[in-house]
Design an enzyme around this catalytic site. Sequence first.
Site, PDB file in Angstrom:
ATOM      1  N   THR A  38      -4.060   9.169   3.794  1.00  0.00           N
ATOM      2  CA  THR A  38      -5.232   9.121   2.913  1.00  0.00           C
ATOM      3  C   THR A  38      -5.766   7.697   2.914  1.00  0.00           C
ATOM      4  O   THR A  38      -5.083   6.780   2.452  1.00  0.00           O
ATOM      5  CB  THR A  38      -4.850   9.524   1.471  1.00  0.00           C
ATOM      6  N   LYS A  65     -10.939  14.720   0.729  1.00  0.00           N
ATOM      7  CA  LYS A  65      -9.636  14.325   0.162  1.00  0.00           C
ATOM      8  C   LYS A  65      -9.843  13.530  -1.134  1.00  0.00           C
ATOM      9  O   LYS A  65      -9.080  13.674  -2.097  1.00  0.00           O
ATOM     10  CB  LYS A  65      -8.857  13.496   1.192  1.00  0.00           C
ATOM     11  N   LYS A  86      -3.575   3.875  -5.153  1.00  0.00           N
ATOM     12  CA  LYS A  86      -4.366   3.567  -3.938  1.00  0.00           C
ATOM     13  C   LYS A  86      -5.492   4.586  -3.773  1.00  0.00           C
ATOM     14  O   LYS A  86      -6.649   4.238  -3.538  1.00  0.00           O
ATOM     15  CB  LYS A  86      -3.438   3.585  -2.712  1.00  0.00           C
TER      16      LYS A  86
HETATM   17  P1  NAP Z   1       5.823   6.991   2.378  1.00  0.00           P
HETATM   18  O1  NAP Z   1       6.977   7.883   2.163  1.00  0.00           O
HETATM   19  O2  NAP Z   1       5.755   5.695   1.659  1.00  0.00           O
HETATM   20  O3  NAP Z   1       5.693   6.742   3.959  1.00  0.00           O
HETATM   21  C1  NAP Z   1       4.809   5.793   4.478  1.00  0.00           C
HETATM   22  C2  NAP Z   1       5.085   5.666   5.972  1.00  0.00           C
HETATM   23  O4  NAP Z   1       4.150   4.748   6.529  1.00  0.00           O
HETATM   24  C3  NAP Z   1       6.477   5.111   6.299  1.00  0.00           C
HETATM   25  O5  NAP Z   1       6.917   5.746   7.485  1.00  0.00           O
HETATM   26  C4  NAP Z   1       6.190   3.625   6.551  1.00  0.00           C
HETATM   27  O6  NAP Z   1       7.143   3.000   7.384  1.00  0.00           O
HETATM   28  C5  NAP Z   1       4.860   3.744   7.259  1.00  0.00           C
HETATM   29  N1  NAP Z   1       4.043   2.518   7.199  1.00  0.00           N
HETATM   30  C6  NAP Z   1       3.358   2.033   6.139  1.00  0.00           C
HETATM   31  N2  NAP Z   1       2.704   0.911   6.463  1.00  0.00           N
HETATM   32  C7  NAP Z   1       2.968   0.691   7.776  1.00  0.00           C
HETATM   33  C8  NAP Z   1       2.562  -0.305   8.692  1.00  0.00           C
HETATM   34  N3  NAP Z   1       1.736  -1.305   8.328  1.00  0.00           N
HETATM   35  N4  NAP Z   1       3.020  -0.236   9.957  1.00  0.00           N
HETATM   36  C9  NAP Z   1       3.847   0.770  10.332  1.00  0.00           C
HETATM   37  N5  NAP Z   1       4.274   1.754   9.518  1.00  0.00           N
HETATM   38  C10 NAP Z   1       3.837   1.709   8.250  1.00  0.00           C
HETATM   39  O7  NAP Z   1       4.446   7.755   2.027  1.00  0.00           O
HETATM   40  P2  NAP Z   1       4.093   9.312   2.153  1.00  0.00           P
HETATM   41  O8  NAP Z   1       4.259   9.939   0.806  1.00  0.00           O
HETATM   42  O9  NAP Z   1       4.740   9.889   3.357  1.00  0.00           O
HETATM   43  O10 NAP Z   1       2.503   9.188   2.365  1.00  0.00           O
HETATM   44  C11 NAP Z   1       1.929   8.933   3.641  1.00  0.00           C
HETATM   45  C12 NAP Z   1       0.410   9.148   3.517  1.00  0.00           C
HETATM   46  O11 NAP Z   1       0.158  10.504   3.128  1.00  0.00           O
HETATM   47  C13 NAP Z   1      -0.274   8.274   2.459  1.00  0.00           C
HETATM   48  O12 NAP Z   1      -1.554   7.903   2.896  1.00  0.00           O
HETATM   49  C14 NAP Z   1      -0.367   9.202   1.248  1.00  0.00           C
HETATM   50  O13 NAP Z   1      -1.400   8.827   0.375  1.00  0.00           O
HETATM   51  C15 NAP Z   1      -0.624  10.529   1.933  1.00  0.00           C
HETATM   52  N6  NAP Z   1      -0.222  11.741   1.185  1.00  0.00           N
HETATM   53  C16 NAP Z   1       0.985  11.801   0.551  1.00  0.00           C
HETATM   54  C17 NAP Z   1       1.343  12.962  -0.140  1.00  0.00           C
HETATM   55  C18 NAP Z   1       2.672  13.083  -0.866  1.00  0.00           C
HETATM   56  O14 NAP Z   1       2.814  14.021  -1.668  1.00  0.00           O
HETATM   57  N7  NAP Z   1       3.639  12.218  -0.631  1.00  0.00           N
HETATM   58  C19 NAP Z   1       0.467  14.055  -0.153  1.00  0.00           C
HETATM   59  C20 NAP Z   1      -0.737  13.961   0.542  1.00  0.00           C
HETATM   60  C21 NAP Z   1      -1.073  12.802   1.211  1.00  0.00           C
HETATM   61  P3  NAP Z   1       8.532   2.421   6.770  1.00  0.00           P
HETATM   62  O15 NAP Z   1       9.439   3.629   6.609  1.00  0.00           O
HETATM   63  O16 NAP Z   1       9.027   1.493   7.800  1.00  0.00           O
HETATM   64  O17 NAP Z   1       8.185   1.765   5.469  1.00  0.00           O
END
Ligand code: NAP
Length: 293
Positions: A99, A174, A242
């Site tokens: 997102t 979104k 965010k």
């Molecule tokens: P998360 O668990 O914090 O995972 C984030 C991922 O991004 C991790 O693999 C992290 O790597 C990687 N990352 C972040 N910054 C990076 C960078 N600069 N370079 C390389 N890798 C990087 O978050 P998530 O919940 O999976 O969410 C991911 C996305 O989906 C976000 O945009 C969020 O808003 C969206 N989303 C989430 C949900 C939900 O329910 N969780 C639902 C819909 C959409 P590391 O492991 O090394 O930190």
Amino acid sequence: MQTRPRIAFLGLGIMGLPMAGHLLNAGYPLTVFNRNASRTWDLVQAGAKPAPTPSEAAKDADFVISMVTDGPDVEQVLLGSDGAVQSARTGAVFIDMSTISPDTARLVYRNLLQHQIEFLDAPVSGGDVGARNATLTIMVGGKQDVFEQARPIFSALGKRITYVGSSGSGQVVKACNQVMTAVNLLAVCEALVLAEKNGIDPQVMIHVLSGGASQSWSLENLGPRIVKGDFSPGFMVKLLQKDLNIVLSQAQRCGISLPGTSLVQRFLEDNAVHGEASEGTQALYKALKRVEG
Ligand code: NAP
């Protein structure tokens, strides 16, 4: 026999890890990159190829999928000095499912076009549960024929898959989704507090409302976690902050204020001040309780 296209998957967090797993299970040759490499281990055991950088991951890929945190992270893994663009082949399709702001999505689209790489913004809704069960809702912006090429991949990850318009449109839809998510979550927390204050068993209240007109994803999935005192993250407070920043700056541009969303953002700021930014968004309940006593 027709071989499946090769996919590079970048970002194996709460969402990315199960999503990449579904693609592997569906038979796609998969290369995975995660900044913290230990998160690749399970998928590598299951047959995925690990890559040390996004650029290495993208080398032979037909599709590159990113699922990282925010716009600057997407720019880094796709366009940075070790980014996927450095090695991707002409004609490859990049799909960002994170997102991010519609403007950043359009910027990445324009940049990749110069390299003859196609780009779709394809954010998702359905939470950690939807990612694990491959029932995500996926809203896609970009060229429609490129969307059709990618449709089988989306089908391995979700159920309601919709082309919504030109580049950036997926992220605009979104943003609308996040307005609903935020305001509804506050409503769930308020209903729980009202039930408790009146001696109603919150589980009974959730059961009743889930069968009526106020049924919602947050009520059914986050309500029971709140009742159990489970504030572990499916979707972190800081990620909703965010997203609401994206929503509110988009609103500001069109001269609207979105008062409900702004109120939720203030509660989330209170969560952050109290050290709850990495908890699940259901921690909003704790911020509300601090106000309501
Ligand atoms: P998360 O668990 O914090 O995972 C984030 C991922 O991004 C991790 O693999 C992290 O790597 C990687 N990352 C972040 N910054 C990076 C960078 N600069 N370079 C390389 N890798 C990087 O978050 P998530 O919940 O999976 O969410 C991911 C996305 O989906 C976000 O945009 C969020 O808003 C969206 N989303 C989430 C949900 C939900 O329910 N969780 C639902 C819909 C959409 P590391 O492991 O090394 O930190």
